[in-house]
Design a protein around this motif. Structure first.
Motif, mmCIF file in Angstrom:
data_model
loop_
_atom_site.group_PDB
_atom_site.id
_atom_site.type_symbol
_atom_site.label_atom_id
_atom_site.label_comp_id
_atom_site.label_asym_id
_atom_site.label_seq_id
_atom_site.Cartn_x
_atom_site.Cartn_y
_atom_site.Cartn_z
ATOM 1 N N GLU A 31 0.842 -1.187 0.000
ATOM 2 C CA GLU A 31 0.000 0.000 0.000
ATOM 3 C C GLU A 31 0.883 1.245 0.000
ATOM 4 N N PRO A 32 0.399 2.324 -0.599
ATOM 5 C CA PRO A 32 1.174 3.562 -0.519
ATOM 6 C C PRO A 32 1.205 4.032 0.938
ATOM 7 N N TYR A 33 2.288 4.701 1.311
ATOM 8 C CA TYR A 33 2.412 5.174 2.684
ATOM 9 C C TYR A 33 1.391 6.259 2.953
ATOM 10 N N LYS A 34 0.725 6.138 4.077
ATOM 11 C CA LYS A 34 -0.310 7.082 4.468
ATOM 12 C C LYS A 34 0.303 8.152 5.363
ATOM 13 N N LEU A 35 -0.031 9.399 5.087
ATOM 14 C CA LEU A 35 0.444 10.488 5.936
ATOM 15 C C LEU A 35 -0.066 10.300 7.360
ATOM 16 N N ASP A 37 -1.781 11.105 10.995
ATOM 17 C CA ASP A 37 -3.000 11.860 11.326
ATOM 18 C C ASP A 37 -2.686 13.325 11.616
ATOM 19 N N PRO A 39 0.237 15.514 10.584
ATOM 20 C CA PRO A 39 1.499 15.670 9.857
ATOM 21 C C PRO A 39 2.401 16.766 10.421
ATOM 22 N N SER A 101 2.916 16.739 2.569
ATOM 23 C CA SER A 101 3.995 15.830 2.173
ATOM 24 C C SER A 101 5.362 16.528 2.190
ATOM 25 N N GLY A 128 6.966 6.414 4.612
ATOM 26 C CA GLY A 128 6.253 6.297 5.876
ATOM 27 C C GLY A 128 6.722 7.187 7.009
#
Length: 171
Positions: A31-35, A37, A39, A101, A128
């Motif tokens: 899975e793509p890395y999730k930011l 909660d 950041p 990001s 991540g």
């Protein structure tokens, strides 16, 4: 004739499967890395960890919390980090989290003999986690200069002069 068609069909099925695997990232289970909660807090935490490691000269931690495009080798990068002055304090003056990001933390760093003007540090979300993106920054610290305490950010490029100067040092 039927055997030739079956062989062609089998080849197309295998080829289609290979292309599917390649297109989905070798199975698609990654899975793509999730930011995070929060950041902003995560990026500021990484920056603070880096600065604290810098003040205590924890080189391994500094390297693990940052990326540095200026060097081709980790050895030269480590020697460069070791050659830098040791900050005695820092203060975050602002945080721009308009792009989660790539969060920009502006800070003032104090050394024993001087305090730098605010410098913008980029923390990019990669694999991540946030990492401090090292780059060439030029600060005019000549008091008699008309542009005293101005900050310039040089374009991102491998800096061969840095690489050469810090490749074989006795640090």
């Amino acid at each position: 004739m039927k055997i030739a068609l079956r062989k062609k069909l089998a080849c197309l099925v295998v080829l289609g499967g290979i292309l599917t695997v390649i297109a989905t990232g070798f199975g698609g289970d990654k899975e793509p890395y999730k930011l995070p909660d929060k950041p902003k807090e995560a990026a500021v935490s990484t920056f603070s960890e880096y600065m604290n490691a810098s003040m205590s000269r924890d080189y391994d931690k500094m390297l693990s919390l940052s990326d540095d495009y200026r060097f081709k080798t980790e050895r030269a990068r480590l020697n460069f980090v070791k050659a830098q002055g040791t900050p005695i304090d820092y203060r975050i003056v602002s945080v721009d989290d308009s792009d989660p990001s790539k969060i920009v933390v502006s800070s003032i760093t104090k050394y024993e003999d001087m305090e730098l003007p605010p410098i913008k540090h980029i923390l990019a979300f990669e694999e991540g986690k946030y990492k401090l993106q090292m780059r060439n920054v030029v600060v005019n610290m000549i008091p008699s200069s008309p542009d005293y305490k101005t900050v310039e950010y040089e374009p991102e490029k491998v800096d061969d002069s840095l690489e050469d100067n810090f490749n074989f040092s006795n640090f």
